[in-house]
Design a protein around this motif. Structure first.
Motif, PDB file in Angstrom:
ATOM      1  N   LEU A 110     -10.422 -64.358  -2.464  1.00 18.58           N
ATOM      2  CA  LEU A 110     -11.615 -65.229  -2.040  1.00 18.58           C
ATOM      3  C   LEU A 110     -12.178 -63.867  -1.883  1.00 18.58           C
ATOM      4  O   LEU A 110     -13.945 -64.083  -1.786  1.00 18.58           O
ATOM      5  CB  LEU A 110     -11.423 -65.997  -1.145  1.00 18.58           C
ATOM      6  CG  LEU A 110     -11.214 -67.844  -1.370  1.00 18.58           C
ATOM      7  CD1 LEU A 110     -11.367 -68.120  -0.206  1.00 18.58           C
ATOM      8  CD2 LEU A 110     -11.757 -68.077  -3.232  1.00 18.58           C
ATOM      9  N   LEU A 111     -11.707 -62.756  -0.983  1.00 18.04           N
ATOM     10  CA  LEU A 111     -12.397 -61.696  -0.796  1.00 18.04           C
ATOM     11  C   LEU A 111     -13.397 -60.452  -1.671  1.00 18.04           C
ATOM     12  O   LEU A 111     -13.664 -59.561  -1.220  1.00 18.04           O
ATOM     13  CB  LEU A 111     -12.171 -61.158   0.830  1.00 18.04           C
ATOM     14  CG  LEU A 111     -11.613 -61.976   1.891  1.00 18.04           C
ATOM     15  CD1 LEU A 111     -10.830 -61.185   2.750  1.00 18.04           C
ATOM     16  CD2 LEU A 111     -13.413 -62.518   2.693  1.00 18.04           C
ATOM     17  N   CYS A 112     -12.460 -60.704  -2.957  1.00 18.15           N
ATOM     18  CA  CYS A 112     -12.453 -59.707  -3.789  1.00 18.15           C
ATOM     19  C   CYS A 112     -13.297 -60.219  -4.726  1.00 18.15           C
ATOM     20  O   CYS A 112     -12.584 -61.033  -5.799  1.00 18.15           O
ATOM     21  CB  CYS A 112     -11.560 -58.587  -4.387  1.00 18.15           C
ATOM     22  SG  CYS A 112     -10.097 -58.386  -2.987  1.00 18.15           S
ATOM     23  N   PRO A 113     -14.327 -59.935  -5.370  1.00 18.76           N
ATOM     24  CA  PRO A 113     -15.052 -60.629  -6.616  1.00 18.76           C
ATOM     25  C   PRO A 113     -14.726 -60.081  -8.095  1.00 18.76           C
ATOM     26  O   PRO A 113     -13.598 -58.825  -8.448  1.00 18.76           O
ATOM     27  CB  PRO A 113     -16.556 -59.534  -6.647  1.00 18.76           C
ATOM     28  CG  PRO A 113     -15.817 -57.987  -5.834  1.00 18.76           C
ATOM     29  CD  PRO A 113     -15.209 -58.607  -4.614  1.00 18.76           C
ATOM     30  N   LEU A 145     -11.730 -50.740  -0.539  1.00 15.30           N
ATOM     31  CA  LEU A 145     -12.023 -50.485   0.264  1.00 15.30           C
ATOM     32  C   LEU A 145     -12.268 -50.952   2.025  1.00 15.30           C
ATOM     33  O   LEU A 145     -12.034 -51.120   2.760  1.00 15.30           O
ATOM     34  CB  LEU A 145     -13.075 -49.128   0.167  1.00 15.30           C
ATOM     35  CG  LEU A 145     -13.623 -47.933  -0.509  1.00 15.30           C
ATOM     36  CD1 LEU A 145     -14.714 -47.192  -0.581  1.00 15.30           C
ATOM     37  CD2 LEU A 145     -11.996 -47.036   0.094  1.00 15.30           C
ATOM     38  N   LEU A 146     -13.175 -51.791   1.262  1.00 14.87           N
ATOM     39  CA  LEU A 146     -13.120 -53.616   2.470  1.00 14.87           C
ATOM     40  C   LEU A 146     -12.324 -54.114   2.319  1.00 14.87           C
ATOM     41  O   LEU A 146     -12.553 -54.420   3.867  1.00 14.87           O
ATOM     42  CB  LEU A 146     -14.384 -53.661   1.893  1.00 14.87           C
ATOM     43  CG  LEU A 146     -15.701 -53.181   2.341  1.00 14.87           C
ATOM     44  CD1 LEU A 146     -16.893 -54.337   1.823  1.00 14.87           C
ATOM     45  CD2 LEU A 146     -15.866 -52.532   3.429  1.00 14.87           C
ATOM     46  N   LEU A 147     -11.256 -54.483   1.556  1.00 16.00           N
ATOM     47  CA  LEU A 147     -10.314 -55.533   1.570  1.00 16.00           C
ATOM     48  C   LEU A 147      -9.676 -55.391   2.543  1.00 16.00           C
ATOM     49  O   LEU A 147      -8.938 -56.348   3.609  1.00 16.00           O
ATOM     50  CB  LEU A 147      -9.496 -55.656   0.471  1.00 16.00           C
ATOM     51  CG  LEU A 147      -8.950 -57.184   0.243  1.00 16.00           C
ATOM     52  CD1 LEU A 147      -8.545 -58.330   0.483  1.00 16.00           C
ATOM     53  CD2 LEU A 147      -7.666 -56.715  -1.114  1.00 16.00           C
ATOM     54  N   PRO A 148      -9.114 -53.866   2.982  1.00 13.16           N
ATOM     55  CA  PRO A 148      -7.743 -54.005   4.088  1.00 13.16           C
ATOM     56  C   PRO A 148      -8.778 -54.098   5.724  1.00 13.16           C
ATOM     57  O   PRO A 148      -7.499 -54.480   6.443  1.00 13.16           O
ATOM     58  CB  PRO A 148      -7.510 -52.848   4.334  1.00 13.16           C
ATOM     59  CG  PRO A 148      -7.552 -51.677   2.990  1.00 13.16           C
ATOM     60  CD  PRO A 148      -8.891 -52.738   2.743  1.00 13.16           C
ATOM     61  N   GLU A 164       2.322 -53.546   3.532  1.00 11.60           N
ATOM     62  CA  GLU A 164       1.542 -52.055   3.400  1.00 11.60           C
ATOM     63  C   GLU A 164       0.446 -51.445   2.483  1.00 11.60           C
ATOM     64  O   GLU A 164       0.665 -51.861   2.064  1.00 11.60           O
ATOM     65  CB  GLU A 164       3.083 -51.445   3.178  1.00 11.60           C
ATOM     66  CG  GLU A 164       4.584 -51.745   3.884  1.00 11.60           C
ATOM     67  CD  GLU A 164       6.019 -51.528   3.267  1.00 11.60           C
ATOM     68  OE1 GLU A 164       5.694 -51.085   1.446  1.00 11.60           O
ATOM     69  OE2 GLU A 164       6.570 -51.912   3.542  1.00 11.60           O
ATOM     70  N   ALA A 165       0.630 -50.216   2.806  1.00 11.94           N
ATOM     71  CA  ALA A 165      -0.424 -49.654   2.596  1.00 11.94           C
ATOM     72  C   ALA A 165      -0.106 -48.924   0.436  1.00 11.94           C
ATOM     73  O   ALA A 165      -0.986 -49.242  -0.410  1.00 11.94           O
ATOM     74  CB  ALA A 165      -1.177 -48.393   3.641  1.00 11.94           C
ATOM     75  N   GLY A 166       1.002 -48.892   0.488  1.00  5.54           N
ATOM     76  CA  GLY A 166       0.817 -48.220  -0.548  1.00  5.54           C
ATOM     77  C   GLY A 166       1.324 -48.775  -2.006  1.00  5.54           C
ATOM     78  O   GLY A 166       0.371 -48.714  -2.717  1.00  5.54           O
ATOM     79  N   PRO A 167       1.216 -50.612  -1.562  1.00  6.60           N
ATOM     80  CA  PRO A 167       1.170 -51.229  -2.942  1.00  6.60           C
ATOM     81  C   PRO A 167      -0.848 -51.287  -3.377  1.00  6.60           C
ATOM     82  O   PRO A 167      -1.483 -51.138  -4.438  1.00  6.60           O
ATOM     83  CB  PRO A 167       1.873 -52.498  -2.472  1.00  6.60           C
ATOM     84  CG  PRO A 167       2.529 -52.263  -1.587  1.00  6.60           C
ATOM     85  CD  PRO A 167       2.172 -51.127  -0.519  1.00  6.60           C
ATOM     86  N   PHE A 168      -1.558 -50.976  -1.860  1.00  6.95           N
ATOM     87  CA  PHE A 168      -2.783 -51.029  -2.582  1.00  6.95           C
ATOM     88  C   PHE A 168      -3.136 -50.434  -3.497  1.00  6.95           C
ATOM     89  O   PHE A 168      -3.800 -49.583  -3.978  1.00  6.95           O
ATOM     90  CB  PHE A 168      -3.536 -51.633  -1.348  1.00  6.95           C
ATOM     91  CG  PHE A 168      -3.612 -52.911  -0.851  1.00  6.95           C
ATOM     92  CD1 PHE A 168      -4.703 -53.708  -0.635  1.00  6.95           C
ATOM     93  CD2 PHE A 168      -2.066 -53.090  -0.052  1.00  6.95           C
ATOM     94  CE1 PHE A 168      -5.230 -55.056   0.236  1.00  6.95           C
ATOM     95  CE2 PHE A 168      -1.997 -54.187   0.409  1.00  6.95           C
ATOM     96  CZ  PHE A 168      -3.885 -55.388   0.750  1.00  6.95           C
ATOM     97  N   VAL A 169      -2.836 -48.772  -2.485  1.00  7.40           N
ATOM     98  CA  VAL A 169      -3.004 -47.348  -3.601  1.00  7.40           C
ATOM     99  C   VAL A 169      -2.565 -47.605  -4.976  1.00  7.40           C
ATOM    100  O   VAL A 169      -3.225 -47.021  -5.943  1.00  7.40           O
ATOM    101  CB  VAL A 169      -2.365 -46.405  -2.809  1.00  7.40           C
ATOM    102  CG1 VAL A 169      -2.567 -44.874  -3.310  1.00  7.40           C
ATOM    103  CG2 VAL A 169      -3.199 -46.006  -1.093  1.00  7.40           C
TER     104      VAL A 169
END
Length: 331
Positions: A110-113, A145-148, A164-169
């Motif tokens: 819901l937080l990502c368009p 940028l804002l999701l985390p 973990e941040a890895g999957p996001f990157v």
């Protein structure tokens, strides 16, 4: 570019029905052959990357620079997605099921368009598809940028022990940077060679089949995970429905506040309501095993949303009317 003819034109005309059929087929495959789920899961990133490549291909690089000067529209679309939506989600958050995996799944989606089929449905309702396309890279970058930040605000600093941040990157590079770079390279080729132009046109004609394939693969890969968790997942459906209802009116108010013309206003309404389930799904899949149901919660939002978009196509032109409404008839 010449208008699509034959099979391509018919697919575009019936694309909503095709997407619904693809999801139904995916659900059938998932129930009938649950062992295929893990195999299909590996296909999600490749097919999604291809879909986003075709989406970005429709955005000329020059349009991106011009879109950054479209201050009123960009401010409105950023406000509805990154101010209004988080406030709506915050109002619902307390009432969500207590299960941590379910809550993470709801927040992720819901937080990502949305950046893909929102363009299709907005266009069917007379929204400005061109402006939405041009805003796509900005929406993608901003949400990543804002999701985390949003996740920490909702779930607390302990989230770092879970996510973990890895999957996001990785997701940002594989699903955004690479498809966008390939799209720009193809545009450069198309502007200088006939072979490049033909390749670009052929790729663009695959938009509907790629979207259908993505929906089928996503649903078929996640349905087997529903075993024993149907009640938990079903509990979020009312929240997704409420979100669609609330955002229809919230988007309309934002469009009026910024005094947007009807096509731009309709685009803002659709952008605020549609969520980025397909792109955040790889993030949900990368969560630890004890949070695996988060991915199914994300996919459930897609099922609710596509049905909701059929309603939106008919309702939004009434919420944001034009003086002389020339909206195309819904497929």
């Amino acid at each position: 570019m010449a208008q699509p003819q034959g099979v391509v034109a018919r697919m575009e005309h019936h694309q909503v029905a095709i997407y619904l059929a693809a999801m139904a087929a995916g659900a059938g495959i998932g129930w009938a052959a649950p062992a295929a789920g893990p195999v299909l899961e590996h296909a999600i990133n490749p097919v999604l990357g291809a879909l986003l490549f075709v989406t970005f291909l429709q955005v000329p690089a020059a349009d991106l620079l011009r879109s950054l000067r479209d201050g009123r529209f960009l401010t409105a679309i950023l406000a509805v997605n990154f101010v209004v939506v988080p406030l709506v989600v915050a109002a619902m958050f307390t009432f969500l099921p207590a299960d941590q995996a379910v809550r993470i799944g709801v927040l992720l989606v819901l937080l990502c368009p949305c950046v893909d089929y929102v363009i299709v449905f907005s266009g069917l309702a007379g929204g400005s598809s061109r402006r939405l396309l041009a805003a796509t890279p900005l929406l993608l970058l901003t949400q990543m940028l804002l999701l985390p930040v949003f996740l920490v605000l909702f779930l607390g600093s302990d989230l770092s022990d879970i996510v973990e941040a890895g999957p996001f990157v990785t997701a940002f590079i594989v699903l955004i940077v690479i498809p966008l770079a390939l799209a720009w390279a193809t545009q450069f080729w198309a502007a200088r060679a006939e072979s490049g132009r033909r390749t670009s046109e052929a790729a663009t004609s695959l938009m509907v089949p790629l979207m259908a394939a993505t929906l089928l693969v996503v649903v078929a890969s996640q349905v087997p995970k529903l075993e024993g968790r149907v009640t938990d997942v079903a509990a979020v459906v009312p929240f997704y429905v409420v979100f669609l209802v609330v955002m229809a009116f919230a988007g309309m108010l934002v469009a009026r506040l910024f005094r947007l013309d009807p096509p731009s206003g309709r685009a803002v309404v659709f952008s605020g309501a549609t969520r980025n389930s397909l792109v955040v799904l790889p993030l949900a899949l990368a969560l630890p095993d004890q949070l695996a149901v988060a991915a199914v919660v994300v996919v459930t939002q897609t099922l609710v949303e596509v049905v909701g978009m059929v309603v939106y196509v008919r309702v939004v032109p009434r919420l944001v009317p034009a003086a002389t409404d020339t909206s195309p008839a819904p497929a």
